[in-house]
Design a protein around this motif. Structure first.
Motif, mmCIF file in Angstrom:
data_model
loop_
_atom_site.group_PDB
_atom_site.id
_atom_site.type_symbol
_atom_site.label_atom_id
_atom_site.label_comp_id
_atom_site.label_asym_id
_atom_site.label_seq_id
_atom_site.Cartn_x
_atom_site.Cartn_y
_atom_site.Cartn_z
ATOM 1 N N TYR A 71 0.813 -1.219 0.000
ATOM 2 C CA TYR A 71 0.000 0.000 0.000
ATOM 3 C C TYR A 71 0.847 1.270 0.000
ATOM 4 O O TYR A 71 0.773 2.084 -0.936
ATOM 5 C CB TYR A 71 -0.952 -0.025 1.201
ATOM 6 C CG TYR A 71 -1.934 1.129 1.199
ATOM 7 C CD1 TYR A 71 -3.032 1.130 0.339
ATOM 8 C CD2 TYR A 71 -1.766 2.213 2.051
ATOM 9 C CE1 TYR A 71 -3.948 2.179 0.332
ATOM 10 C CE2 TYR A 71 -2.676 3.268 2.053
ATOM 11 C CZ TYR A 71 -3.756 3.243 1.198
ATOM 12 O OH TYR A 71 -4.645 4.284 1.188
ATOM 13 N N ASP A 72 1.670 1.450 1.006
ATOM 14 C CA ASP A 72 2.474 2.675 1.099
ATOM 15 C C ASP A 72 3.509 2.756 -0.015
ATOM 16 O O ASP A 72 3.777 3.831 -0.564
ATOM 17 C CB ASP A 72 3.157 2.769 2.469
ATOM 18 C CG ASP A 72 2.163 3.022 3.591
ATOM 19 O OD1 ASP A 72 1.099 3.626 3.311
ATOM 20 O OD2 ASP A 72 2.434 2.615 4.731
ATOM 21 N N HIS A 82 3.922 5.659 -2.962
ATOM 22 C CA HIS A 82 5.193 6.335 -3.246
ATOM 23 C C HIS A 82 5.628 6.077 -4.697
ATOM 24 O O HIS A 82 6.233 6.949 -5.335
ATOM 25 C CB HIS A 82 6.279 5.866 -2.275
ATOM 26 C CG HIS A 82 7.574 6.585 -2.450
ATOM 27 N ND1 HIS A 82 7.678 7.967 -2.391
ATOM 28 C CD2 HIS A 82 8.829 6.136 -2.714
ATOM 29 C CE1 HIS A 82 8.936 8.327 -2.600
ATOM 30 N NE2 HIS A 82 9.651 7.240 -2.808
#
Length: 292
Positions: free
Chosen positions: A81-82, A86
């Protein structure tokens, strides 16, 4: 300059049916190739984080001042997810844009499908936040799509897969059509990867395609791109030769018959040119995508 037909994605976004591809185009050649494509009339450019040439695509588009549909892909190394959020930031910065028109997951990661799901959840967030206009996947097979749709809240707009007369992946195309997922063809004329890795001769030398091309005074490549358009697909041809770049776009002023379309359909060998989707692992294919 040819008028390229548009396709409407499942969320209402319109996309030029023919896009210009830059897979395996070295960064130093990408800017010139994209400039030639824009000069010829392309208004849809397809790149990917893993191609290493997003920056040059963005520079050519910015220099043109044209309104261009930009498509790029998150590489498996940035799944999660993160990490995927990014990954968007990296791609957008290299492309020099705040919003990306179409953002895809480049491959399924069958050995860690939970990470694939988290990556797609990030695409859904980017869509909700208006940072992308449409989201999708690439190289997803029916089982990958089924597993994704089981949890997804947004149906992918596009699945970009290998499709050409020698490898049509009809079951994947049909599944996509049933669920409102547009098939987009990479290697749409059976590119170098296919004939090098499959042990098959080139589609450009195929006698069936050659006969159809002669009947219209066209090239085999133009006949194959016309085949894609008439069957409702998006296609992403690539070249660095300005004459071929323009030639690949000049496919809107003739039409193949139902018999000719069927004859091309009958050429399917069932042999894949690209990597087996289930063989894609972080161990084998992972590589860091540089920061912007």
């Amino acid at each position: 300059m040819p008028t390229i037909p548009h396709l409407t994605l499942n969320n209402g976004v319109e996309m030029p049916a023919l896009g210009f591809g830059v897979f395996q185009t070295p960064p130093e050649e990408t800017r010139t190739a994209v400039e030639a494509a824009l000069d010829a009339g392309y208004r849809h450019i397809d790149t990917a984080a893993a191609y290493g040439n997003e920056r040059e695509v963005g520079e050519a588009v910015a220099k043109s001042g044209l309104d261009v549909f930009l498509e790029t892909k998150i590489w498996i190394s940035d799944y999660g997810y993160d990490q995927t959020l990014h990954g968007f930031d990296k791609s957008a910065a290299k492309l020099g844009v705040e919003q990306i028109d179409l953002l895809l997951l480049h491959q399924a990661l069958p050995s860690d499908f939970a990470r694939t799901r988290e990556a797609y959840r990030a695409l859904e967030r980017l869509l909700a936040d208006g940072k992308v206009r449409a989201i999708g996947v690439s190289n997803f097979m029916v089982d990958h799509l089924t597993a994704l749709l089981d949890r997804a809240t947004v149906v992918p707009a596009v699945n970009q897969i290998e499709v050409h007369p020698y490898f049509a992946q009809r079951e994947v195309q049909d599944f996509g059509a049933e669920h409102g997922i547009l098939t987009q063809a990479w290697s749409p004329i059976g590119g170098i990867t296919f004939y090098r890795d499959s042990g098959h001769t080139s589609t450009l030398q195929d006698p069936v395609i050659g006969e159809i091309a002669r009947a219209y005074g066209r090239t085999p490549a133009q006949v194959m791109l016309r085949w894609h358009l008439q069957q409702g697909r998006s296609a992403i041809p690539k070249s660095t030769n300005p004459a071929r770049i323009a030639e690949n776009l000049a496919v809107t002023d003739f039409a193949l018959t139902a018999e000719q379309l069927a004859a091309i359909d009958a050429l399917d060998t069932g042999k894949r040119g690209g990597p087996e989707p289930d063989a894609v692992t972080l161990e084998a294919f992972g590589r860091a995508i540089p920061e912007a």
